[in-house]
Design an enzyme around this catalytic site. Structure first.
Site, mmCIF file in Angstrom:
data_model
loop_
_atom_site.group_PDB
_atom_site.id
_atom_site.type_symbol
_atom_site.label_atom_id
_atom_site.label_comp_id
_atom_site.label_asym_id
_atom_site.label_seq_id
_atom_site.Cartn_x
_atom_site.Cartn_y
_atom_site.Cartn_z
ATOM 1 N N ASN A 172 -21.156 -16.525 -9.224
ATOM 2 C CA ASN A 172 -21.201 -17.815 -9.932
ATOM 3 C C ASN A 172 -20.778 -18.957 -9.002
ATOM 4 O OD1 ASN A 172 -18.472 -17.557 -9.746
ATOM 5 N ND2 ASN A 172 -18.034 -17.711 -11.939
ATOM 6 N N TYR A 225 -2.009 -10.659 -11.267
ATOM 7 C CA TYR A 225 -3.233 -10.251 -10.568
ATOM 8 C C TYR A 225 -3.295 -8.727 -10.466
ATOM 9 C CZ TYR A 225 -5.862 -8.897 -6.406
ATOM 10 O OH TYR A 225 -6.689 -8.238 -5.528
ATOM 11 N N TYR A 258 -7.953 -1.713 -1.630
ATOM 12 C CA TYR A 258 -7.867 -2.319 -0.299
ATOM 13 C C TYR A 258 -6.426 -2.613 0.069
ATOM 14 C CZ TYR A 258 -12.533 -3.998 -1.928
ATOM 15 O OH TYR A 258 -13.779 -4.133 -2.458
ATOM 16 N N ASP A 274 7.545 -10.525 -2.800
ATOM 17 C CA ASP A 274 7.108 -9.807 -1.593
ATOM 18 C C ASP A 274 7.828 -8.470 -1.465
ATOM 19 O OD1 ASP A 274 5.153 -11.329 -0.520
ATOM 20 O OD2 ASP A 274 6.342 -12.139 1.140
HETATM 21 C C1 UD1 Z 1 -0.828 -10.384 -1.097
HETATM 22 C C2 UD1 Z 1 -0.618 -9.991 -2.521
HETATM 23 C C3 UD1 Z 1 -1.494 -8.818 -2.860
HETATM 24 C C4 UD1 Z 1 -2.943 -9.115 -2.521
HETATM 25 C C5 UD1 Z 1 -3.030 -9.500 -1.059
HETATM 26 C C6 UD1 Z 1 -4.431 -9.885 -0.651
HETATM 27 C C7 UD1 Z 1 1.707 -10.578 -3.094
HETATM 28 C C8 UD1 Z 1 3.041 -10.052 -3.479
HETATM 29 N N1 UD1 Z 1 0.778 -9.664 -2.794
HETATM 30 O O1 UD1 Z 1 -0.384 -9.309 -0.285
HETATM 31 O O2 UD1 Z 1 -1.378 -8.574 -4.229
HETATM 32 O O3 UD1 Z 1 -3.726 -7.976 -2.776
HETATM 33 O O4 UD1 Z 1 -2.180 -10.618 -0.829
HETATM 34 O O5 UD1 Z 1 -4.820 -11.082 -1.238
HETATM 35 O O6 UD1 Z 1 1.521 -11.773 -3.034
HETATM 36 N N2 UD1 Z 1 3.780 -14.022 5.156
HETATM 37 C C9 UD1 Z 1 4.592 -14.937 5.811
HETATM 38 N N3 UD1 Z 1 4.253 -16.252 5.756
HETATM 39 C C10 UD1 Z 1 3.158 -16.713 5.061
HETATM 40 C C11 UD1 Z 1 2.338 -15.773 4.398
HETATM 41 C C12 UD1 Z 1 2.682 -14.430 4.466
HETATM 42 O O7 UD1 Z 1 5.584 -14.580 6.443
HETATM 43 O O8 UD1 Z 1 2.936 -17.930 5.044
HETATM 44 C C13 UD1 Z 1 4.114 -12.590 5.236
HETATM 45 C C14 UD1 Z 1 4.447 -11.951 3.907
HETATM 46 O O9 UD1 Z 1 5.812 -12.106 3.607
HETATM 47 C C15 UD1 Z 1 4.029 -10.503 4.151
HETATM 48 C C16 UD1 Z 1 2.858 -10.622 5.121
HETATM 49 O O10 UD1 Z 1 2.981 -11.904 5.711
HETATM 50 O O11 UD1 Z 1 5.060 -9.802 4.803
HETATM 51 C C17 UD1 Z 1 1.499 -10.520 4.441
HETATM 52 O O12 UD1 Z 1 1.416 -11.470 3.391
HETATM 53 P P1 UD1 Z 1 0.028 -11.805 2.663
HETATM 54 O O13 UD1 Z 1 -1.030 -11.999 3.673
HETATM 55 O O14 UD1 Z 1 0.291 -12.927 1.705
HETATM 56 O O15 UD1 Z 1 -0.338 -10.480 1.876
HETATM 57 P P2 UD1 Z 1 0.570 -9.595 0.891
HETATM 58 O O16 UD1 Z 1 1.729 -10.354 0.375
HETATM 59 O O17 UD1 Z 1 0.824 -8.302 1.552
#
Ligand code: UD1
Length: 340
Positions: free
Chosen positions: A32, A148, A176, A293
């Site tokens: 969509n 989600y 995934y 997290d």
């Molecule tokens: C998140 C979602 C998960 C989703 C996935 C893909 C949560 C709790 N989980 O996973 O449900 O399936 O995205 O969309 O939100 N980080 C930083 N700084 C940032 C962003 C991330 O330090 O600005 C760190 C996070 O703390 C984590 C890692 O990077 O340790 C990965 O984060 P992210 O890419 O957001 O994915 P998830 O949190 O694992």
């Protein structure tokens, strides 16, 4: 095989479209375009050197779904469509239940009505919540920690139930881990609407100068360097996983399969790898942990190897290099209309 890809113009859908097309399948996109850019279609046409067949429709519109199935007569559906921003899901749960849960139910009804009962469903490692046994395997109890993830758990339960009531259904649920990277051509990649929230999307925007610096959420986790550890997987490896699942989906059943690499990568390791391939410095500050997290999330994809004969082939360097190529060649994502 002819397969209809709901959400096929999105990040993982578009990469899967290319993989299927290259393998000789006949993918049809249904989207969509609420969360995908229409320029994806022309990019895909350049990549696969042929016309892309697509429908503009919403999975919540039963009549439109039935019309699309009657017109294209797919044997299988790969269901990517859904809303996926964790933050937004907590603030606006009704939207997530509507698009993800009601949308999937409508899609399943329309499929059943048209005698299509082969399905590959996009699920997520978020269904494991905060697992205390790592690597996490498919039999770990499902316990999402945000709306989600909750919608994905509910849909998975619906699918298992559907298969037990009507064993003609052949369902593969792909969970995934953290999808990153882009197609090596630099033509398609992740183009988040609004501010990115996922790590590599933010890192690449810092590298290109759209974001000033990265905030690292927590340096005090019980991990080797104190930052969060994840199982990052190249989107082209995920796409190959769908291709493998399409073959499995020939036989009746309902299987959940983790798609990850089995490699643990910390936030600092990802930043280092990205700096190396891009030649750009990624300034960062370590701040407080992000609410919700978890310290670590990773899987050893033995089930995927056994059932699909699939394993991830691309390493962290390639994930960063392909992401950087996409970002640097398309600093504003799909925004600018293709001139060439
Ligand atoms: C998140 C979602 C998960 C989703 C996935 C893909 C949560 C709790 N989980 O996973 O449900 O399936 O995205 O969309 O939100 N980080 C930083 N700084 C940032 C962003 C991330 O330090 O600005 C760190 C996070 O703390 C984590 C890692 O990077 O340790 C990965 O984060 P992210 O890419 O957001 O994915 P998830 O949190 O694992």
């Amino acid at each position: 095989m002819k397969a209809l890809l709901t959400g096929g113009a999105g990040y993982i859908g578009s990469h899967t479209f290319v993989a299927l097309k290259e393998a000789g399948h006949e993918p049809v996109i249904l989207d969509n375009f609420a969360n995908a850019n229409r320029n994806v279609i022309s990019r895909l046409e350049k990549l696969v050197q042929s016309q892309v067949i697509y429908e503009v429709a919403d999975i919540r519109d039963r009549q439109a779904m039935i019309a699309a199935f009657k017109k294209h007569q797919p044997e299988a559906v790969i269901h990517f469509a859904g809303a996926k921003a964790v933050d937004e899901s907590v603030k606006n749960p009704a939207k997530y239940f509507d698009i993800n849960v009601t949308g999937t139910q409508t899609l399943l009804d329309a499929m059943d009505h048209c005698d299509i009962r082969k399905l590959i469903f996009s699920s997520t490692a978020a269904v494991y919540g905060n697992p205390d046994i790592l690597p996490v395997s498919e039999d770990y109890p499902l316990q999402a920690t945000n709306t989600y993830g909750e919608t994905k758990v509910i849909i998975e339960e619906k699918l298992r139930n559907l298969h037990s009531v009507d064993p003609r259904w052949a369902i593969t649920i792909l969970r995934y881990f953290n999808a990153v990277g882009a197609h090596p051509s630099g033509k398609i990649g992740e183009d988040p609407t609004g501010d990115p929230t996922n790590l590599m999307a933010i890192v690449s925007q810092v590298a290109i100068g759209r974001i000033e610096k990265l905030n690292i959420y927590g340096g005090d986790y019980n991990t080797p360097d104190g930052t969060g550890v994840r199982d990052y997987i190249h989107v082209c490896d995920l796409a190959a996983g769908h291709q493998a699942a399409l073959a499995l989906t020939n036989s009746s059943g309902c299987e959940a399969i983790n798609l990850g690499t089995g490699k643990k990568v910390s936030v600092l390791e990802l930043i280092n790898a990205f700096e190396k391939v891009s030649g750009r410095k990624i300034p960062y500050t370590i701040i407080a942990r992000r609410k919700g997290d978890i310290a670590e999330s990773w899987t050893v994809p033995v089930h995927a190897k056994t059932l699909l004969d699939w394993e991830a082939k691309r390493d962290l360097e390639m994930m960063c290099a392909d992401c950087w190529r996409w970002q640097s060649e398309n600093p504003n994502g799909y925004e600018k209309l293709d001139q060439d």
